[in-house]
Write an enzyme that holds these catalytic residues in place. Structure first.
Site, mmCIF file in Angstrom:
data_model
loop_
_atom_site.group_PDB
_atom_site.id
_atom_site.type_symbol
_atom_site.label_atom_id
_atom_site.label_comp_id
_atom_site.label_asym_id
_atom_site.label_seq_id
_atom_site.Cartn_x
_atom_site.Cartn_y
_atom_site.Cartn_z
ATOM 1 N N GLY A 198 9.315 5.821 10.818
ATOM 2 C CA GLY A 198 9.690 4.411 10.940
ATOM 3 C C GLY A 198 11.003 4.111 11.640
ATOM 4 O O GLY A 198 11.181 3.030 12.195
ATOM 5 N N GLU B 189 17.751 5.204 8.480
ATOM 6 C CA GLU B 189 16.417 4.925 7.940
ATOM 7 C C GLU B 189 16.060 3.476 8.252
ATOM 8 O O GLU B 189 16.940 2.607 8.305
ATOM 9 C CB GLU B 189 16.459 5.215 6.426
ATOM 10 C CG GLU B 189 15.260 4.814 5.624
ATOM 11 C CD GLU B 189 13.982 5.570 5.934
ATOM 12 O OE1 GLU B 189 13.606 5.613 7.128
ATOM 13 O OE2 GLU B 189 13.336 6.064 4.999
ATOM 14 N N ASP B 190 14.788 3.214 8.456
ATOM 15 C CA ASP B 190 14.342 1.861 8.783
ATOM 16 C C ASP B 190 14.505 0.903 7.608
ATOM 17 O O ASP B 190 15.064 -0.177 7.749
ATOM 18 C CB ASP B 190 12.878 1.865 9.275
ATOM 19 C CG ASP B 190 11.945 2.649 8.359
ATOM 20 O OD1 ASP B 190 12.398 3.198 7.332
ATOM 21 O OD2 ASP B 190 10.744 2.718 8.668
ATOM 22 N N ASP C 271 13.294 0.759 -0.008
ATOM 23 C CA ASP C 271 12.437 -0.060 -0.859
ATOM 24 C C ASP C 271 12.652 0.402 -2.307
ATOM 25 O O ASP C 271 13.656 0.025 -2.932
ATOM 26 C CB ASP C 271 11.004 0.137 -0.338
ATOM 27 C CG ASP C 271 9.952 -0.635 -1.095
ATOM 28 O OD1 ASP C 271 10.293 -1.567 -1.815
ATOM 29 O OD2 ASP C 271 8.760 -0.299 -0.950
ATOM 30 N N GLY D 214 13.624 3.266 -3.113
ATOM 31 C CA GLY D 214 14.741 4.218 -3.070
ATOM 32 C C GLY D 214 14.289 5.650 -3.304
ATOM 33 O O GLY D 214 15.088 6.576 -3.207
ATOM 34 N N THR E 293 12.390 7.671 -1.542
ATOM 35 C CA THR E 293 12.468 8.532 -0.362
ATOM 36 C C THR E 293 13.911 8.990 -0.133
ATOM 37 O O THR E 293 14.177 10.187 0.012
ATOM 38 C CB THR E 293 11.966 7.774 0.886
ATOM 39 O OG1 THR E 293 10.651 7.293 0.623
ATOM 40 C CG2 THR E 293 11.955 8.662 2.114
ATOM 41 N N LEU E 294 14.837 8.041 -0.111
ATOM 42 C CA LEU E 294 16.226 8.397 0.193
ATOM 43 C C LEU E 294 16.879 9.127 -0.970
ATOM 44 O O LEU E 294 17.713 9.999 -0.748
ATOM 45 C CB LEU E 294 17.008 7.155 0.612
ATOM 46 C CG LEU E 294 16.647 6.727 2.038
ATOM 47 C CD1 LEU E 294 17.160 5.326 2.333
ATOM 48 C CD2 LEU E 294 17.209 7.720 3.065
ATOM 49 N N LYS F 297 15.374 -3.734 0.760
ATOM 50 C CA LYS F 297 14.583 -4.495 -0.224
ATOM 51 C C LYS F 297 15.158 -4.216 -1.600
ATOM 52 O O LYS F 297 14.620 -3.421 -2.370
ATOM 53 C CB LYS F 297 13.151 -3.939 -0.218
ATOM 54 C CG LYS F 297 12.145 -4.700 0.548
ATOM 55 C CD LYS F 297 10.757 -4.137 0.242
ATOM 56 C CE LYS F 297 9.884 -4.294 1.455
ATOM 57 N NZ LYS F 297 8.545 -3.721 1.244
ATOM 58 N N PHE G 132 5.842 -7.226 2.620
ATOM 59 C CA PHE G 132 5.500 -6.092 3.473
ATOM 60 C C PHE G 132 5.756 -6.442 4.929
ATOM 61 O O PHE G 132 5.135 -7.337 5.492
ATOM 62 C CB PHE G 132 4.043 -5.690 3.257
ATOM 63 C CG PHE G 132 3.712 -4.398 3.931
ATOM 64 C CD1 PHE G 132 4.155 -3.191 3.402
ATOM 65 C CD2 PHE G 132 2.969 -4.378 5.105
ATOM 66 C CE1 PHE G 132 3.871 -1.990 4.031
ATOM 67 C CE2 PHE G 132 2.682 -3.173 5.738
ATOM 68 C CZ PHE G 132 3.128 -1.983 5.200
ATOM 69 N N ASP H 73 5.128 0.391 10.240
ATOM 70 C CA ASP H 73 3.688 0.331 10.512
ATOM 71 C C ASP H 73 2.904 -0.269 9.364
ATOM 72 O O ASP H 73 3.374 -0.374 8.232
ATOM 73 C CB ASP H 73 3.139 1.738 10.749
ATOM 74 C CG ASP H 73 3.033 2.538 9.458
ATOM 75 O OD1 ASP H 73 4.033 2.594 8.721
ATOM 76 O OD2 ASP H 73 1.950 3.071 9.167
ATOM 77 N N ARG I 180 3.976 -0.382 15.135
ATOM 78 C CA ARG I 180 5.304 0.232 15.281
ATOM 79 C C ARG I 180 5.972 -0.147 16.600
ATOM 80 O O ARG I 180 7.188 -0.130 16.727
ATOM 81 C CB ARG I 180 5.213 1.769 15.232
ATOM 82 C CG ARG I 180 4.846 2.328 13.886
ATOM 83 C CD ARG I 180 5.098 3.838 13.885
ATOM 84 N NE ARG I 180 4.377 4.545 12.844
ATOM 85 C CZ ARG I 180 4.788 4.693 11.593
ATOM 86 N NH1 ARG I 180 5.919 4.161 11.209
ATOM 87 N NH2 ARG I 180 4.078 5.363 10.730
HETATM 88 P P1 5GP Z 1 10.978 3.883 -0.634
HETATM 89 O O1 5GP Z 1 10.829 5.363 -0.878
HETATM 90 O O2 5GP Z 1 12.410 3.404 -0.621
HETATM 91 O O3 5GP Z 1 10.117 3.089 -1.581
HETATM 92 O O4 5GP Z 1 10.324 3.548 0.745
HETATM 93 C C1 5GP Z 1 10.802 4.014 1.919
HETATM 94 C C2 5GP Z 1 9.727 4.029 2.985
HETATM 95 O O5 5GP Z 1 8.612 3.205 2.656
HETATM 96 C C3 5GP Z 1 10.261 3.467 4.258
HETATM 97 O O6 5GP Z 1 10.903 4.452 5.010
HETATM 98 C C4 5GP Z 1 9.014 2.951 4.925
HETATM 99 O O7 5GP Z 1 8.378 4.014 5.601
HETATM 100 C C5 5GP Z 1 8.153 2.509 3.775
HETATM 101 N N1 5GP Z 1 8.278 1.050 3.531
HETATM 102 C C6 5GP Z 1 8.963 0.428 2.560
HETATM 103 N N2 5GP Z 1 8.848 -0.913 2.653
HETATM 104 C C7 5GP Z 1 8.071 -1.141 3.746
HETATM 105 C C8 5GP Z 1 7.597 -2.335 4.388
HETATM 106 O O8 5GP Z 1 7.855 -3.494 4.005
HETATM 107 N N3 5GP Z 1 6.828 -2.155 5.488
HETATM 108 C C9 5GP Z 1 6.503 -0.921 5.975
HETATM 109 N N4 5GP Z 1 5.742 -0.873 7.055
HETATM 110 N N5 5GP Z 1 6.936 0.216 5.402
HETATM 111 C C10 5GP Z 1 7.711 0.104 4.298
HETATM 112 MG MG MG Z 2 11.098 5.128 6.828
#
Ligand code: 5GP
Ligand code: MG
Length: 182
Positions: free
Chosen positions: A51, A106-107, A110, A112, A114-115, A139, A160, A167, A173
């Protein structure tokens, strides 16, 4: 929701952040990053694929610090619109980060998860000199794991978003703006 590929059309999106808004904020973020590393001789930027590729490409054009760019690939969403809750480490290959100044790009953050996973992974394996995080979109409401965000582009609500690297089932994307599926 499953959509046929012919329905993934940019005209079916509401624009949330225009190309001009994104570019203006990214220039400001780059200025904040440049100011945060005075006298830094080398910054290692690690972008989280897929992303972040567009944000990275636009951000680094304005970074004045000599930098190396690395990539990892993590996945958590699958084809859906909510986090799967598990982080898949697709590719974590990195050079030595010992005593390096490291900036993760990071894009969107959400839940958290992943990070949080990636920062824990990095700090358990590498003794960096510094470790900071830049995200384009935050978010906040969706957060399940506490993660310190050092540079944040825009706060966003619990919706979303697609485009500009983000994506939906692999589509959108390429768009130069960020939109919401109608
Ligand atoms: P987390 O682990 O913080 O929940 O999510 C991180 C990853 O979820 C982001 O790097 C992204 O790939 C995906 N993600 C989270 N929110 C969105 C969103 O609103 N749209 C899209 N397309 N991907 C999201
Ligand atoms: Mg990402």
């Amino acid at each position: 929701m499953t959509l046929h590929s012919s329905t993934y059309k940019p005209e079916q999106l509401d624009v949330h952040f225009s190309e001009a808004q994104l570019q203006a904020r990214i220039q400001e973020m780059a200025a904040e990053i440049n100011a945060a590393y005075p006298n830094c001789e080398k910054l290692i930027i690690i972008a989280v694929l897929k992303g972040s590729f567009m944000f990275l490409a636009d951000l680094v054009r304005h970074i004045k610090i000599p930098c190396q760019i690395e990539f990892v690939r993590l996945a958590s969403y699958g084809d859906g619109q909510t986090s799967s809750g598990t982080v898949q480490a697709v590719d974590l290959s990195l050079p030595s980060l010992t005593n390096e100044d490291v900036l993760i790009v990071e894009d969107i953050i959400d839940t958290g998860l992943t990070l949080n996973f990636f920062m824990d992974y990095l700090t358990s394996l590498h003794h960096t000199r510094s470790l900071k995080l830049a995200v384009l979109l935050d978010k906040k409401e969706a957060r399940q794991k506490d993660v310190r965000v050092d540079f944040s582009g825009f706060p966003v609500g619990n919706q979303f978003l697609v485009g500009y690297g983000l994506d939906f089932a692999g589509y959108y994307r390429n768009l130069p703006f960020i939109g919401v599926v109608q």
